[in-house]
Design an enzyme around this catalytic site. Structure first.
Site, short mmCIF file in Angstrom:
data_model
loop_
_atom_site.label_atom_id
_atom_site.label_comp_id
_atom_site.label_asym_id
_atom_site.label_seq_id
_atom_site.Cartn_x
_atom_site.Cartn_y
_atom_site.Cartn_z
N LYS A 81 -12.15 -1.90 6.38
CA LYS A 81 -11.36 -2.77 7.25
C LYS A 81 -11.93 -2.72 8.68
CE LYS A 81 -8.50 -3.51 3.78
NZ LYS A 81 -7.70 -2.42 3.31
N ASP A 123 -1.89 6.75 6.49
CA ASP A 123 -2.89 5.80 6.01
C ASP A 123 -3.20 4.86 7.16
OD1 ASP A 123 -4.34 3.75 4.88
OD2 ASP A 123 -2.92 3.29 3.28
N TRP A 178 0.83 -1.21 0.00
CA TRP A 178 0.00 0.00 0.00
C TRP A 178 0.86 1.25 0.00
CZ3 TRP A 178 -4.12 -1.56 -1.93
CH2 TRP A 178 -4.76 -2.73 -1.49
C1 PLP Z 1 -6.99 -2.01 1.98
C2 PLP Z 1 -5.97 -0.94 2.12
C3 PLP Z 1 -5.83 0.08 1.17
C4 PLP Z 1 -6.61 0.11 -0.13
O1 PLP Z 1 -7.92 0.41 0.10
P1 PLP Z 1 -8.98 0.58 -1.09
O2 PLP Z 1 -10.16 1.11 -0.37
O3 PLP Z 1 -9.17 -0.78 -1.68
O4 PLP Z 1 -8.42 1.53 -2.08
C5 PLP Z 1 -4.90 1.07 1.41
N1 PLP Z 1 -4.14 1.05 2.52
C6 PLP Z 1 -4.24 0.09 3.46
C7 PLP Z 1 -3.38 0.15 4.68
C8 PLP Z 1 -5.16 -0.93 3.29
O5 PLP Z 1 -5.27 -1.90 4.21
#
Ligand code: PLP
Length: 361
Positions: A197, A173, A106
């Site tokens: 998540k 993030d 990511w």
């Molecule tokens: C799942 C995830 C993403 C991507 O998320 P999307 O909503 O599919 O774009 C980005 N960063 C982390 C840490 C993630 O777990």
């Protein structure tokens, strides 16, 4: 009304488990929202009933992250992946430089997008050991426009236990560990998280930003990619992802009403301790990451004897466990212990691991 026929222990990495009562409320709102005799899915996002939802979701985020008044909250479409582009687009000056800590897939994707927009420097990386640890003791240049970090690496199962101390604005993030533990939100210039998540269903991404940092890049801004436009519109510049925002609001309310971050952090620690202790004790499993960087959200482990995998798979499936397969980049197993997963489910998994050892060790 359709109901579940049995209790499945859902360790899915994402979209992940949601509280049972949230699912029931969400299902009901699809039929009759707020006693309007209309579905939430068929009313205007500008109705006063829905405005309450947006306002409350913004307020809950601010409260749970402890954010001061200079922070603005948005719920946007496009996933966390769109934020990989929006962050540099809104914060990286045309003459400036952004710094990134590369802790996995990511983070790498975020770096790729930032490079398209402006000067981007990787300050530290754990790619040398397949992202199995969190880099430490690196120097942060103090002239960066921002430093981007990933608090929890969903795929590898690593988590930052403390955050870089710097005068540079921190962008994080937090997709896979937001609202799972106490953080001081005001230590960050910007926090973003895909909902699916630990906060709600797929389709909405939360962004909280210190508004005083915006509007300084020197570039012409496309409206849909401009935080200031979305802030001004109160997350309603265009039609927002109404249902994912509503379910996120229900989940945040569930969290708050049960005791908030302090309550869930304690349970999350118990769940993680229980499972890591078993991985370390059990002769048929090993953890895949540096111990001090182990994630409390995504627990990754492999088997020294991979030829026994199919036997283990049989056992956990029989126990109504779901979503335990590791990410294709890591292999083995990944148990995601998001907020809505009860301690009881981890106990069931640990019992299966113990029964497996008795049979095959
Ligand atoms: C799942 C995830 C993403 C991507 O998320 P999307 O909503 O599919 O774009 C980005 N960063 C982390 C840490 C993630 O777990």
């Amino acid at each position: 009304m359709i109901t579940k026929t049995k209790k499945v222990h859902n360790f899915s990495a994402g979209p992940g488990i949601l509280p049972e009562e949230v699912l029931t409320q969400a299902a009901n709102a699809c039929i009759n929202f707020d006693n309007l005799d209309l579905s939430l899915l068929e009313i205007s996002h500008r109705s006063k009933n829905y405005e309450k939802v947006i306002d409350e979701s913004h307020a809950l985020v601010k409260e749970l992250l402890g954010l001061n008044d200079n922070y603005k909250v948005m719920f946007l479409g496009g996933g966390a992946s769109l934020q990989f582009a929006m962050v540099p687009y809104n914060l990286l000056r045309t003459e400036g430089t952004a710094g990134y800590i590369n802790t996995g897939v990511w983070a790498s994707k975020a770096i790729k997008e930032a490079k398209m927009i402006g000067n981007t420097k990787v300050i530290a990386s754990s790619e040398d050991k397949k992202f199995t640890y969190i880099p430490k003791n690196y120097e942060i240049p103090n002239d960066l426009d921002y430093l981007h970090i990933t608090s929890n690496n969903t795929i590898y199962g690593t988590q930052m236990k403390s955050f870089p101390k710097t005068s540079v604005p921190l962008v994080c993030d937090m997709s896979s560990d937001i609202f799972s533990r106490h953080v001081n939100g005001n230590d960050f210039a910007l926090i973003y998280a895909g909902a699916q998540k630990n906060m709600g269903p797929a389709g909405a991404t939360m962004v909280a930003v210190d508004e005083t940092l915006l509007g300084k890049t020197g570039r012409k801004m496309l409206s849909m990619l401009d935080y200031q436009v979305h802030i001004k519109g109160g997350s309603m510049y265009n039609t927002p992802p109404v249902f994912p925002i509503y379910v996120s609001m229900l989940t945040l309310k569930w969290l708050k009403n049960n005791g908030g971050i302090a309550w869930i952090e304690k349970i999350n620690q118990q769940k993680a301790d229980l499972l890591y202790n078993e991985i370390d004790r059990n002769s048929l499993f090993v953890g895949t990451t540096a111990k001090e960087d182990r994630s409390n959200m995504n627990v990754t482990f492999v088997m020294p004897k991979p030829e026994l995998e199919s036997e283990f798979d049989k056992l956990w499936k029989e126990a109504d466990i779901s979503g335990l397969r590791g990410h294709r980049d890591v292999g083995g197993y990944r148990a995601s212990l998001y907020n809505a997963l009860p301690l009881e489910s981890v106990k069931v998994l640990v019992e299966v691991m113990q029964a497996f050892e008795k049979k095959f060790a």
